[in-house]
Design an enzyme around this catalytic site. Structure first.
Site: not given
Ligand SMILES: Nc1ncnc2c1ncn2[C@@H]1O[C@H](COP(=O)(O)OP(=O)(O)O)[C@@H](O)[C@H]1O
Ligand SMILES: [Mg+2]
Length: 316
Positions: A19, A155, A222, A261, A263, A277, A279, A283
């Protein structure tokens, strides 16, 4: 310039993860924001000279804008602790737990927090223990389609959906090319949600709606225009509240600090929420969800970056 005065801040970005490009984009934006806030900013592309450069610069804090492997799995955090440099985001133990989907999912199950049913395999189970023989039983339990994902990537890299038993072997090979451990997970047909946590507070829910109606992958994530993000997500109040409560509970359960964050999926039929999950380094790009959610409550990008730094500097 917010309170606290100018600081020397190193922004850690790039690195050797898959990433890398996303990290460079996050890092560049963060650097610009820190400069606007009046700090002395040094961008550092993470490589062999990392420790030497950190010793030389002796920063007041490190802002971690790395995604994937080293940045999220505790490696960089270990080094920063050893060097005595305060850093943004979660500590080592939370990074270790969150970067390993198997560990994180077991912790959720043990705590009674909902996550899609799953089984996990190590590569050695296939190579040395004949695990392929057990696949029919796995498939029967999880049903089709099922999701095959490497335990420690981000990602959507290496994630495959298997519609039938014949798709599973290739999906496993793909996932094992990213990680030695793989999760086979029940597929949830429903809405893709993310709840960001900032300083103990759950921000508005963001929904990712892919344009092609299907899976939200690395490219669409992205590329502006490939996925629509709705913030706040169009959910009833009760579902919003549950998503936020659940995200906070999982953030705390896994020992996260300052921000993260989470998900989630919202089942299209039952409305049930499950956590995929957490994070630890969300991002910070133009299309990223934590900045979007913060903006929705009046915290613009610079204020968000300032807050993340302030939390790092105030951490014990
Ligand atoms: N069990 C699942 N059911 C349906 N979709 C899933 C499932 N697991 C993952 N996905 C899809 O793949 C995306 C990425 O999965 P996630 O577990 O968050 O891994 P990562 O973001 O680390 O690649 C999710 O946002 C979702 O769109
Ligand atoms: Mg994810």
């Amino acid at each position: 310039m917010s309170g606290g005065g100018a600081r020397r801040v190193v922004v850690l970005k790039g690195g050797r993860s898959l990433e890398r490009q996303v990290s460079l984009a996050s890092g560049a934006r963060v650097q610009d924001a820190l400069e606007r806030l009046g700090h002395e900013v040094h961008g550092l592309d993470v490589g062999h000279d990392l420790v030497a450069r950190l010793r030389e610069l002796a920063p007041d804090a490190a802002f971690i804008a790395l995604h994937g492997s080293d940045g999220e799995n505790g490696t960089i955090q270990e080094l920063l602790e050893i060097l005595g440099i305060p850093y943004t985001g979660s500590g080592i133990s939370a990074c270790v737990r969150c970067s390993d989907k198997i560990l994180a999912k077991h912790a959720m199950v043990d705590a009674g927090l909902p996550t899609p049913d799953f089984l996990s395999f190590n590569e050695t189970a296939f190579k040395e223990l004949g695990a392929a023989e057990a696949l029919p039983a796995v498939e029967e339990r999880l049903g089709f389609p099922l999701v095959v994902k490497p335990s420690d990537q981000g990602s959507a890299l290496g994630i495959k959906f298997a519609a039938a038993a014949t798709d599973v072997p290739a999906a496993l090979v793909a996932a094992f090319s990213y990680s030695e451990k793989v999760v086979l997970e029940q597929y949830v047909k429903g809405r893709d949600l993310a709840v960001s946590i900032l300083d103990g507070r759950a921000l508005p829910v963001v929904e990712a709606v892919p344009d092609d109606g299907e899976f939200y992958d690395f490219t669409s994530r992205y590329t502006i225009g490939r996925t629509q993000f709705v913030c706040p997500a169009a959910l009833d109040d009760a579902t919003t509240a549950r998503a936020q409560e659940l995200a906070l509970a999982v953030h705390d359960l896994l020992g996260c600090r300052h921000f993260s964050r989470v998900d989630l999926m919202c089942d299209a039929v039952t409305g049930e929420l499950t956590v995929l999950e957490v994070n630890v380094i969300p991002g910070m790009t133009e299309t990223s969800l934590l900045p979007m959610a913060a903006d929705a409550v009046g915290i613009d990008f610079d204020a968000l970056v300032g807050k993340m730094l302030e939390l790092a500097l105030a951490a014990p």
